[in-house]
Design an enzyme around this catalytic site. Structure first.
Site, mmCIF file in Angstrom:
data_model
loop_
_atom_site.group_PDB
_atom_site.id
_atom_site.type_symbol
_atom_site.label_atom_id
_atom_site.label_comp_id
_atom_site.label_asym_id
_atom_site.label_seq_id
_atom_site.Cartn_x
_atom_site.Cartn_y
_atom_site.Cartn_z
ATOM 1 N N ASP A 87 0.812 -1.216 0.000
ATOM 2 C CA ASP A 87 0.000 0.000 0.000
ATOM 3 C C ASP A 87 0.843 1.262 0.000
ATOM 4 O O ASP A 87 0.441 2.269 -0.574
ATOM 5 C CB ASP A 87 -0.992 -0.041 1.170
ATOM 6 C CG ASP A 87 -2.186 -0.917 0.819
ATOM 7 O OD1 ASP A 87 -2.976 -0.512 -0.046
ATOM 8 O OD2 ASP A 87 -2.297 -2.023 1.360
ATOM 9 N N GLU A 117 -5.646 3.694 -1.019
ATOM 10 C CA GLU A 117 -4.409 3.022 -0.585
ATOM 11 C C GLU A 117 -3.883 3.687 0.688
ATOM 12 O O GLU A 117 -3.325 3.012 1.557
ATOM 13 C CB GLU A 117 -3.332 3.058 -1.684
ATOM 14 C CG GLU A 117 -3.752 2.545 -3.061
ATOM 15 C CD GLU A 117 -4.113 1.056 -3.131
ATOM 16 O OE1 GLU A 117 -4.356 0.438 -2.089
ATOM 17 O OE2 GLU A 117 -4.166 0.531 -4.266
ATOM 18 N N HIS A 120 -5.697 2.321 3.524
ATOM 19 C CA HIS A 120 -5.216 0.981 3.876
ATOM 20 C C HIS A 120 -3.984 1.078 4.782
ATOM 21 O O HIS A 120 -3.861 0.319 5.745
ATOM 22 C CB HIS A 120 -4.908 0.174 2.609
ATOM 23 C CG HIS A 120 -6.108 -0.011 1.723
ATOM 24 N ND1 HIS A 120 -6.048 -0.519 0.459
ATOM 25 C CD2 HIS A 120 -7.425 0.268 1.947
ATOM 26 C CE1 HIS A 120 -7.274 -0.542 -0.069
ATOM 27 N NE2 HIS A 120 -8.108 -0.070 0.822
ATOM 28 N N TYR A 124 -3.495 -0.456 8.664
ATOM 29 C CA TYR A 124 -2.403 -1.283 9.203
ATOM 30 C C TYR A 124 -1.852 -0.649 10.485
ATOM 31 O O TYR A 124 -1.535 -1.353 11.439
ATOM 32 C CB TYR A 124 -1.278 -1.481 8.179
ATOM 33 C CG TYR A 124 -1.768 -2.067 6.867
ATOM 34 C CD1 TYR A 124 -2.719 -3.091 6.862
ATOM 35 C CD2 TYR A 124 -1.316 -1.605 5.636
ATOM 36 C CE1 TYR A 124 -3.209 -3.618 5.672
ATOM 37 C CE2 TYR A 124 -1.789 -2.135 4.451
ATOM 38 C CZ TYR A 124 -2.734 -3.133 4.480
ATOM 39 O OH TYR A 124 -3.219 -3.644 3.295
ATOM 40 N N GLU A 184 -2.397 -5.704 -7.656
ATOM 41 C CA GLU A 184 -3.796 -5.585 -7.210
ATOM 42 C C GLU A 184 -4.559 -6.903 -7.355
ATOM 43 O O GLU A 184 -5.542 -7.129 -6.651
ATOM 44 C CB GLU A 184 -4.527 -4.510 -8.030
ATOM 45 C CG GLU A 184 -3.928 -3.111 -7.946
ATOM 46 C CD GLU A 184 -4.141 -2.464 -6.599
ATOM 47 O OE1 GLU A 184 -4.932 -2.999 -5.798
ATOM 48 O OE2 GLU A 184 -3.507 -1.433 -6.331
ATOM 49 N N GLU A 218 -9.464 -3.486 -3.053
ATOM 50 C CA GLU A 218 -8.443 -4.006 -3.977
ATOM 51 C C GLU A 218 -9.086 -4.627 -5.221
ATOM 52 O O GLU A 218 -8.539 -4.546 -6.317
ATOM 53 C CB GLU A 218 -7.517 -5.027 -3.300
ATOM 54 C CG GLU A 218 -6.748 -4.542 -2.076
ATOM 55 C CD GLU A 218 -5.943 -3.276 -2.271
ATOM 56 O OE1 GLU A 218 -5.832 -2.771 -3.401
ATOM 57 O OE2 GLU A 218 -5.419 -2.763 -1.268
ATOM 58 N N HIS A 221 -9.687 -1.981 -7.611
ATOM 59 C CA HIS A 221 -8.432 -1.558 -8.246
ATOM 60 C C HIS A 221 -8.023 -2.544 -9.335
ATOM 61 O O HIS A 221 -7.481 -2.158 -10.375
ATOM 62 C CB HIS A 221 -7.311 -1.445 -7.204
ATOM 63 C CG HIS A 221 -7.661 -0.578 -6.035
ATOM 64 N ND1 HIS A 221 -6.916 -0.531 -4.883
ATOM 65 C CD2 HIS A 221 -8.706 0.270 -5.840
ATOM 66 C CE1 HIS A 221 -7.484 0.305 -4.026
ATOM 67 N NE2 HIS A 221 -8.566 0.803 -4.577
HETATM 68 FE FE LIG Z 1 -4.514 -1.127 -0.908
HETATM 69 FE FE LIG Z 2 -4.977 -1.342 -4.372
#
Ligand SMILES: [Fe+2]
Ligand SMILES: [Fe+2]
Length: 344
Positions: A87, A117, A120, A124, A184, A218, A221
């Site tokens: 990411d 992204e 994301h 995390y 992806e 994802e 994407h």
């Molecule tokens: Fe991502």
């Molecule tokens: Fe992605």
């Protein structure tokens, strides 16, 4: 390739002359005048998928993490290390790709992808802060410094992206697009299935919920890059080398299997080196089919983790499968009959 001019006063925004790459648009966003209608639809879907990582409770996962086996903890941490990389590099590199896409409606979708992204990465950070003991947190971010398999993978992807930044040839751009599609469409999914596997055993349910949101993004994407690639193939059938695509797929599959065996292998219930190979080749075949190419791996037509699909919920509301198409590109090319942004 020529980088776009920010405000191109000699640009031509007519739909008949619009091209995915090497076009000549003004770079104004006139969303009542759109050629690639799938981009409209994808933009809407991605906006509707907005989510906030911290709204998912990870309270129970902290206790459950302590009860995972050492091998499960190793896999959990290692997969996060790889996801953190994927990411990060996407957020940083997507704007470089966007500089060379000459369809404003697709530029917007790539911008939405870039922000997703970033979300994301935020997720995390939230997972690591909520679940991982403080003394282990830095190890997850720094794993590539000590793990040669992870470093090799990360460098391979980064080099493809960097080569285009350094040298903007058609060939390098074609490689960047395929690398994005592989990232992806293939790289995430053994990791995702590890988390769904734990959830199937009622372990780390909060983490699986976060991963479901990421997975849903994802997949959009993946559809975005499949469509960019297919449109370019339709506009210029010499732009991609099929041999090169196949070679890149083979390398990606080899690396994905090697990494997944290294970090999960036969040490986690429900997963084995055999299921990793089966799944990786199955998903690669599917991604090739989605860009209109024949499969590379005979006999790998079945998803060994089919039973996890209910947990992943990739067919539900807001999913790309539930909302999108699997048809070939020609049906979208008939979009020159203008229907505005509001029609979607
Ligand atoms: Fe991502
Ligand atoms: Fe992605």
């Amino acid at each position: 390739m020529q980088r776009k001019i920010l405000f191109n006063v000699t640009g031509d925004d007519s739909l008949t002359n619009r091209k995915m790459i090497r076009g000549n648009v003004t770079n104004l966003f006139n969303l009542n005048n759109v050629k690639y209608q799938w981009a409209n639809k994808l933009y809407r879907l991605m906006m509707e998928n907005f989510w906030i990582p911290e709204k998912v409770s990870l309270f129970d996962d902290k206790r459950a993490y302590a009860e995972l086996t050492p091998d499960e903890q190793k896999a959990y941490d290692g997969i996060l290390s790889f996801l953190v990389f994927l990411d990060s590099i996407q957020t940083n590199n997507l704007p470089n790709i966007n500089e060379y896409i000459t369809a404003p409606e697709v530029n917007l979708v790539l911008s939405i992808q870039t922000y997703q992204e970033a979300v994301h990465s935020q997720s995390y950070a939230y997972i690591i802060e909520s679940i991982i003991p403080v003394e282990k947190r830095a190890e997850i971010y720094d794993k590539w410094r000590t793990d040669k398999v992870l470093l090799e993978r990360n460098k391979y992807i980064a080099e493809i992206y960097q080569n285009f930044i350094d040298n903007q040839t058609d060939k390098n751009f074609a490689r960047v697009l395929i690398a994005n599609y592989l990232l992806e469409g293939v790289y995430f999914y053994n990791g995702f299935n590890f988390f769904y596997n734990l959830a199937a055993r009622s372990l780390m349910i909060g983490t699986a919920d976060e991963i479901k949101y990421i997975n849903r993004d994802e997949l959009t994407h993946c559809v975005l890059f499949a469509n960019i690639i297919k449109e370019i193939m339709a506009e210029d059938d010499t732009f991609f080398s099929i041999d090169e695509i196949n070679q890149m797929f083979e390398k990606a599959v080899e690396q994905e299997i090697h990494w997944s065996n290294h970090i999960i292998g036969n040490n986690v219930s429900g997963i084995s080196e055999s299921s990793i190979e089966q799944y990786t080749k199955f998903i690669a075949n599917k991604r090739l089919k989605d860009i209109g190419l024949p499969k590379l791996y005979e006999g790998f037509e079945k998803n060994p983790y089919q039973q996890l699909e209910n947990i992943a919920d990739t067919n539900g509301a807001g999913s790309v499968k539930g909302n999108f198409f699997e048809a070939n590109v020609s049906s979208y090319n008939q979009s020159s009959a203008i229907e505005g942004w509001d029609e979607i």
